[in-house]
Design an enzyme around this catalytic site. Structure first.
Site, PDB file in Angstrom:
ATOM      1  N   ASP A  54     -15.249   8.283  10.493  1.00  0.00           N
ATOM      2  CA  ASP A  54     -13.927   7.607  10.146  1.00  0.00           C
ATOM      3  C   ASP A  54     -12.870   8.381  10.666  1.00  0.00           C
ATOM      4  OD1 ASP A  54     -14.124   4.444   8.946  1.00  0.00           O
ATOM      5  OD2 ASP A  54     -12.228   6.432   8.335  1.00  0.00           O
TER       6      ASP A  54
ATOM      7  N   ARG B 160       0.593  -1.411   0.037  1.00  0.00           N
ATOM      8  CA  ARG B 160       0.036   0.178   0.088  1.00  0.00           C
ATOM      9  C   ARG B 160       1.124   0.870  -0.441  1.00  0.00           C
ATOM     10  NH1 ARG B 160      -6.071  -1.275   3.433  1.00  0.00           N
ATOM     11  NH2 ARG B 160      -5.940  -3.291   2.848  1.00  0.00           N
TER      12      ARG B 160
HETATM   13  C1  LIG Z   1     -13.927  -2.519   7.448  1.00  0.00           C
HETATM   14  S1  LIG Z   1     -14.380  -1.071   7.664  1.00  0.00           S
HETATM   15  C2  LIG Z   1     -15.745  -0.800   8.477  1.00  0.00           C
HETATM   16  C3  LIG Z   1     -17.489   0.204   7.941  1.00  0.00           C
HETATM   17  C4  LIG Z   1     -18.708   0.049   8.592  1.00  0.00           C
HETATM   18  N1  LIG Z   1     -18.640   0.007   9.818  1.00  0.00           N
HETATM   19  C5  LIG Z   1     -18.751  -1.890   8.011  1.00  0.00           C
HETATM   20  O1  LIG Z   1     -19.066  -2.630   9.655  1.00  0.00           O
HETATM   21  O2  LIG Z   1     -19.574  -1.982   6.981  1.00  0.00           O
HETATM   22  C6  LIG Z   1     -13.473  -0.546   9.036  1.00  0.00           C
HETATM   23  C7  LIG Z   1     -13.194   1.505   9.285  1.00  0.00           C
HETATM   24  O3  LIG Z   1     -12.069   2.048  10.558  1.00  0.00           O
HETATM   25  C8  LIG Z   1     -12.389   2.522  10.018  1.00  0.00           C
HETATM   26  N2  LIG Z   1     -11.134   3.288  11.321  1.00  0.00           N
HETATM   27  C9  LIG Z   1      -9.770   2.682  11.776  1.00  0.00           C
HETATM   28  N3  LIG Z   1      -9.411   2.807  12.511  1.00  0.00           N
HETATM   29  C10 LIG Z   1      -9.934   3.761  12.635  1.00  0.00           C
HETATM   30  C11 LIG Z   1     -10.047   4.836  14.011  1.00  0.00           C
HETATM   31  N4  LIG Z   1      -9.062   4.418  14.917  1.00  0.00           N
HETATM   32  N5  LIG Z   1     -10.720   6.246  14.062  1.00  0.00           N
HETATM   33  C12 LIG Z   1     -11.740   5.580  13.189  1.00  0.00           C
HETATM   34  N6  LIG Z   1     -12.421   4.890  12.419  1.00  0.00           N
HETATM   35  C13 LIG Z   1     -11.261   4.110  12.520  1.00  0.00           C
HETATM   36  C14 LIG Z   1     -10.928   2.305   9.084  1.00  0.00           C
HETATM   37  O4  LIG Z   1     -11.101   3.565   8.114  1.00  0.00           O
HETATM   38  C15 LIG Z   1     -12.150   1.606   8.000  1.00  0.00           C
HETATM   39  O5  LIG Z   1     -13.039   3.129   7.354  1.00  0.00           O
END
Ligand SMILES: C[S@@+](CC[C@H](N)C(=O)[O-])C[C@H]1O[C@@H](n2cnc3c(N)ncnc32)[C@H](O)[C@@H]1O
Length: 269
Positions: free
Chosen positions: A138, A37
C-alpha cells in the site's frame, strides 16, 4: 481565512500534489474532504492557513507521508466480494495446486490487511501442500502499520467462515480482549511493504495471482492504464488478475482476458 476551508488556490495545490504522488484524482466534490482531513494537521502546527501547511509539505518528507496517509481512503473488510474468493478456492484446488515453486499472490492496495489475511485463510485451507507467500502493499505507511499488527475487533470477523476462524485465528486476552488475529504461522508468510503503484515498481518478482481491488476508482483513465500495465508485467502467463466488481479493465488493458465479471487472466501464449 479560517483553516477549515480551502480557497481555490490551496485546493488546487493539494489536489495537484496527491495526483502527482499517488495518481489519486480529486474533483471539486472532494474539496471538503481534503479540508476536513488536513485541518487537524494545520491545527497541530497552530498554523493560520492551509497555505502554510502546504509550504511545510514542500520541505518535510515525513509530514508529506502523513498528508498522503490522510488523503487515502482505506475502507476494507474480510471476505469482501466473496465471489472472488469462491472462484479462487476452485482454482487453488485445481490448476494452482501443482508446481514446485511457491504460489505467489500480490494484494496490491492492501489497506489495513483484511484482503491479504483473507487470502492467507483461503490458501491455508485450499491449497494443499504447495508452499505459498503473499506480498501485501500500500502507499500508506500508517495503514501498513495497522496491517502488520493484524489485530481486529471480533465483530470484524463476521464474514469469516466459522471453521476458518476456529482453526486459524486467535482471540485476544488482557488488553487485547475483544480482538482477534491470525495465527503466526500464516502471518509470517505475508510480506507487508510500502509500494506506490503510481511509479516505477520495485523488483518484486512474478506472481500467480494479483488483487487490485477498490483502488482504480480513485485513478483517472491514463493512470489506470499505466498501473495495470505495470502490474501485468509481474503476472505469470496463465495467472489471474482481480479488480473490484465496481471496476473494469474495459479499454484499460488489451493484455488481460476477461473470464468472469471483474476476473481476468493473462493468456498462456
Ligand atoms: C479502499 S482501499 C482498498 C483495500 C482492498 N484492496 C479492498 O478492496 O478492500 C484503497 C487502498 O489503496 C491505497 N492506494 C491509493 N493510492 C495508491 C497508490 N498510488 N499506490 C498504492 N496504494 C494506493 C490506499 O492507501 C488504500 O489503502
Amino acid at each position: 481565512m479560517s483553516a477549515t476551508s480551502l480557497n481555490n488556490r490551496e485546493f488546487q495545490q493539494f489536489r495537484d500534489m496527491i495526483y502527482e504522488i499517488a495518481g489519486i484524482a480529486m474533483g471539486e466534490a472532494k474539496r471538503q474532504l481534503i479540508a476536513g482531513r488536513l485541518s487537524k494537521r494545520v491545527r497541530h502546527y497552530e498554523m493560520d492557513s492551509f497555505s502554510d501547511y502546504f509550504q511545510l509539505l514542500l520541505k518535510d518528507k515525513a509530514e508529506l507521508q502523513i498528508a498522503v496517509d490522510l488523503l487515502t481512503t482505506n475502507e476494507t473488510y474480510f471476505f469482501r466480494e466473496p465471489k472472488h474468493f469462491d472462484f479462487l478456492r476452485e482454482r487453488l484446488r485445481d490448476d494452482l495446486r501443482g508446481g514446485t515453486q511457491p504460489l505467489r499472490i500480490w494484494s496490491a492496495a492492501c489497506s489495513s490487511g483484511e484482503e491479504p489475511y483473507t487470502l492467507a485463510l483461503l490458501l491455508a485451507e485450499s491449497l494443499g501442500t504447495r508452499q505459498w507467500e503473499i506480498l501485501a502493499s500500500d502507499i500508506s505507511t500508517r495503514i501498513l502499520d495497522k496491517a502488520r499488527a493484524g489485530i481486529y475487533p471480533l465483530e470484524d470477523a463476521a464474514n469469516i467462515p466459522q471453521e476458518l476462524l476456529h482453526r486459524h485465528c486467535l482471540q485476544g486476552t488482557g488488553q487485547n480482549t475483544g480482538m482477534f488475529t491470525l495465527e503466526q504461522n500464516l502471518k509470517k508468510r505475508i510480506n507487508f511493504r510500502q509500494i506506490n503503484l503510481n511509479g516505477t515498481l520495485p523488483d518484486v518478482g512474478m506472481f500467480d495471482v494479483i488483487f487490485l481491488r477498490n483502488v482504480m476508482i480513485y485513478f483517472d483513465q491514463p493512470t489506470k492504464r499505466q498501473v495495470v500495465q505495470r502490474l501485468c508485467a509481474h503476472l505469470r502467463r496463465g495467472g489471474y488478475f482481480f479488480v473490484s466488481h465496481s471496476e473494469s479493465l474495459n479499454g484499460i488493458s488489451d493484455e488481460l482476458q476477461a473470464i468472469r465479471p471483474s476476473i481476468y487472466r493473462k493468456p498462456h501464449a
